[in-house]
Design a protein around this motif. Structure first.
Motif, PDB file in Angstrom:
ATOM      1  N   PHE A   1       0.812  -1.221   0.000  1.00 52.91           N
ATOM      2  CA  PHE A   1       0.000   0.000   0.000  1.00 52.91           C
ATOM      3  C   PHE A   1       0.844   1.269   0.000  1.00 52.91           C
ATOM      4  N   ASN A   2       1.988   1.239   0.705  1.00 46.78           N
ATOM      5  CA  ASN A   2       2.813   2.443   0.761  1.00 46.78           C
ATOM      6  C   ASN A   2       3.329   2.883  -0.609  1.00 46.78           C
TER       7      ASN A   2
ATOM      8  N   SER B   1       0.457   3.981  -2.965  1.00 51.65           N
ATOM      9  CA  SER B   1      -0.110   5.283  -2.608  1.00 51.65           C
ATOM     10  C   SER B   1       0.813   6.418  -3.022  1.00 51.65           C
TER      11      SER B   1
ATOM     12  N   ALA C   1      -3.317   7.925  -3.875  1.00 48.36           N
ATOM     13  CA  ALA C   1      -4.577   7.385  -3.357  1.00 48.36           C
ATOM     14  C   ALA C   1      -4.477   6.997  -1.886  1.00 48.36           C
ATOM     15  N   THR C   2      -5.618   7.019  -1.204  1.00 49.48           N
ATOM     16  CA  THR C   2      -5.707   6.572   0.183  1.00 49.48           C
ATOM     17  C   THR C   2      -5.837   5.048   0.224  1.00 49.48           C
TER      18      THR C   2
ATOM     19  N   ILE D   1      -7.243   2.618  -2.844  1.00 45.26           N
ATOM     20  CA  ILE D   1      -6.427   1.536  -3.407  1.00 45.26           C
ATOM     21  C   ILE D   1      -7.165   0.208  -3.337  1.00 45.26           C
TER      22      ILE D   1
ATOM     23  N   LYS E   1      -4.008   8.329   4.392  1.00 44.55           N
ATOM     24  CA  LYS E   1      -2.812   8.423   3.562  1.00 44.55           C
ATOM     25  C   LYS E   1      -1.686   7.646   4.242  1.00 44.55           C
ATOM     26  N   THR E   2      -1.010   6.801   3.486  1.00 50.47           N
ATOM     27  CA  THR E   2       0.094   6.032   4.063  1.00 50.47           C
ATOM     28  C   THR E   2       1.241   6.962   4.454  1.00 50.47           C
TER      29      THR E   2
ATOM     30  N   LEU F   1       3.238   8.206   1.419  1.00 46.20           N
ATOM     31  CA  LEU F   1       2.586   9.303   0.700  1.00 46.20           C
ATOM     32  C   LEU F   1       2.714  10.605   1.485  1.00 46.20           C
TER      33      LEU F   1
END
Length: 324
Positions: free
Chosen positions: A211-212, A215, A220-221, A225, A271-272, A275
């Motif tokens: 995800f990190n 993003s 994207a949040t 995602i 938000k990761t 990001l």
């Protein structure tokens, strides 16, 4: 018990207040306006509508703080090698180094056994600086779950979570790790000691790995995602590759990949950290979260084509933004 928080930012500050609450002699290594505010006004934690301020010894120079029983490292992974030598000023013969740091830890192959015992990971410990300077025998693993922010210099806001899972690399339930767990629990935290700390590290890494970088590349949040079929498919492919690498190293995953994705989606419009770092022009944790898994894949002979592809793109994104 003397405890130094090395990197008293959001998570480090939260830990510092909790351990002070438990009666530990806590000191902080911090810098800049945050350090100045802590020295002048104390360190303040905003939690559950309450405001708690503690006065703690704080410095930018660890040599001013004296030997400690535990040094809790709460820095970004890429920041640690540069300060490893300074950190030794905090050591006595029995000092532990608690790695409250995201990603694959530099001590991963200490106490694991097998053919890779003692292997050093270039992606997270270039040149073996931490291994040689801090010493893997000092390491205690720590998986960080809370979410906190620095509201303003000297003021930490707790948003969610209170669990810090601890574990010795060897899996033993030593006196030192039990004592630290008890102190953290006395300060109002959950601090279970697990015999298989690497399993816990991988469950968190699983999400950070995928995800990190996605993003950072898309803006994207987590929710976006996971709900978009195309980005979800990329994240899932990265996680499946990561799971294969982990299992080749003996890791046991307590949940399946789709449950892990569902858990990330449930977090919502978050938000990761990668990001957030990109948006703020700060260095991103690309190596600890992504390149480390690629390196582990190569060590175990596991192909990681999706990870390789996304890693190449997020490295370039970081370089063009001045964040890698």
């Amino acid at each position: 018990m003397r405890v130094c928080i090395y990197g008293a930012g959001a998570i480090g500050g939260f830990l510092g207040v909790a351990l002070a609450r438990a009666g530990c002699e806590v000191s902080l290594v911090a810098r800049g306006p945050h350090l100045a505010a802590i020295r002048e006004n104390g360190l303040t934690l905003l939690q559950d509508g309450q405001r708690e301020t503690v006065r703690l010894n704080a410095s930018e120079d660890p040599a001013e703080l004296g030997p400690q029983d535990h040094v809790i490292v709460a820095l970004k992974a890429h920041s640690v090698p540069a300060v490893a030598e300074k950190m030794t000023a905090l050591f006595h013969d029995g000092t532990s180094v608690v790695t409250a740091v995201n990603g694959v830890p530099w001590w991963y192959f200490h106490g694991l056994g097998g053919d890779l015992e003692g292997t050093r990971l270039e992606s997270v410990d270039p040149g073996g600086v931490q291994w040689d300077t801090l010493g893997p025998e000092r390491a205690i693993g720590c998986v960080v779950y809370p979410a906190c922010e620095i509201e303003e210099p000297g003021v930490i806001t707790h948003q969610d979570g209170d669990r810090f899972t601890l574990g010795e690399p060897s899996g033993e339930k030593t006196e030192r790790v039990q004592a630290l767990s008890e102190a953290m629990r006395a300060g109002g935290l959950k601090a279970p000691v697990r015999p298989r700390i690497r399993d816990e590290i991988w469950v968190k890494l699983w999400g950070n790995l995928s995800f990190n970088p996605i993003s950072a590349l898309t803006g994207a949040t987590l929710e976006q995602i996971c709900r978009d079929p195309e980005t979800r498919a990329v994240a899932r492919a990265m996680m499946v590759e990561g799971q294969t690498v982990g299992e080749a190293l003996g890791v046991k995953f307590a949940i399946d990949v789709d449950k892990r994705i569902a858990g990330a989606e449930a977090v919502g419009a978050h938000k990761t950290s990668m990001l957030q770092d990109l948006e703020r022009g700060r260095a991103m944790e690309i190596d600890a979260l992504v390149a480390s898994v690629q390196e582990l894949g190569r060590l175990t002979g596991v192909a990681t084509p999706t990870i390789d592809l996304v890693l190449g793109m997020v490295k370039m994104r970081g370089r063009t933004a001045g964040c890698y």
